[in-house]
Design an enzyme around this catalytic site. Structure first.
Site, PDB file in Angstrom:
ATOM      1  N   SER A  39       0.803  -1.227   0.000  1.00 45.42           N
ATOM      2  CA  SER A  39       0.000   0.000   0.000  1.00 45.42           C
ATOM      3  C   SER A  39       0.836   1.276   0.000  1.00 45.42           C
ATOM      4  CB  SER A  39      -0.948   0.015   1.204  1.00 45.42           C
ATOM      5  OG  SER A  39      -0.229   0.182   2.414  1.00 45.42           O
ATOM      6  N   LYS A  93       1.033   4.849   6.835  1.00 46.35           N
ATOM      7  CA  LYS A  93       0.536   5.637   5.699  1.00 46.35           C
ATOM      8  C   LYS A  93       1.229   7.001   5.717  1.00 46.35           C
ATOM      9  CE  LYS A  93      -2.657   2.470   4.839  1.00 46.35           C
ATOM     10  NZ  LYS A  93      -2.542   1.544   3.694  1.00 46.35           N
TER      11      LYS A  93
END
EC number: 3.4.21.89
Length: 230
Positions: A39, A93
């Site tokens: 991701s 993230k």
């Protein structure tokens, strides 16, 4: 066999103090984290082991999310670890929206406080930094996403069904919007919402080492101790 607890503790006091110190350090000062997915490609690869500075932003009561003192402010572009608001799973993230920001996305392009980000396509991206073919065999494109002085690369997957647009949303005070750099292959704030500051567990700026899962777990020599660019 002597199982006297006091004797066991006395005989292993040094080792037990070492273990306690390591546990305390991971809870209060620095933690390490294995990147489990794609991701955050192209910046973080599957198999990367990263170091998270747990006191980059806040000093907390060990083993809790209780903040004792603010020592820094998360900045747009920071790569951070945090506990998912959905299920508590540790995630990694990039900070995109700061408290008070108005953020929207139109056809994969970010607009923050009315200012659109700039995008420049990288014509021949290094295949080592694209999502592995075993996971996604179709076309991938890499762009440099720029917003003010903040600049980094992202990956998009034109043939994949993904959430590429959302209406303007205001980031509440004490919260942050997190997005993955592998924009069409990331479970992030588009799905579980904003992240409270208390849930942020560290800032990531350096790797420990990295293992290549597609090459018999061989180490990626060039990523040992490597500093992460924005």
């Amino acid at each position: 066999m002597d199982l006297n607890p006091r004797k066991l503790i006395a005989d292993n006091k040094t080792f037990l103090l070492f273990v306690a110190g390591m546990i305390l350090m991971r809870s209060a000062l620095a933690d390490w984290y294995v990147v489990p997915s794609s991701s955050m490609y192209p910046h973080l690869l599957e198999g990367d082991r990263v170091i998270a500075n747990r006191i980059a932003y806040d000093i907390k009561v060990p083993f809790t999310d209780v903040i004792l003192k603010h020592v820094g402010e998360p900045q747009r572009g920071d790569i951070v670890t945090f506990s998912s608001p959905a299920d508590g799973v540790r995630l990694i993230k990039r900070v995109i929206g700061l408290p008070g920001d108005v953020v929207e996305m139109r056809d994969q392009k970010l607009i923050i406080n009315g200012q659109p980000a700039d995008y420049a396509q990288i014509q021949e991206p290094d295949p080592n930094f694209l999502t592995p073919k075993r996971e996604y065999p179709n076309q991938q494109l890499m762009f440099t996403e720029s917003f003010g002085s903040f600049q980094h690369n992202i990956i998009v997957m034109p043939e994949r069904s993904a959430l590429r647009s959302f209406d303007p949303v205001t980031v509440p005070l004490g919260h942050y919007m997190m997005l993955g750099d592998n924009r069409d292959n990331s479970n992030d704030s588009r799905f579980y919402g904003f992240v409270k500051r208390e849930l942020i567990t560290g800032r990531v700026s350096r790797l420990m080492f990295s293992l290549d899962y597609d090459n018999y777990y061989m180490p990626r020599i060039d990523r040992i101790g490597a500093k992460l660019n924005p």
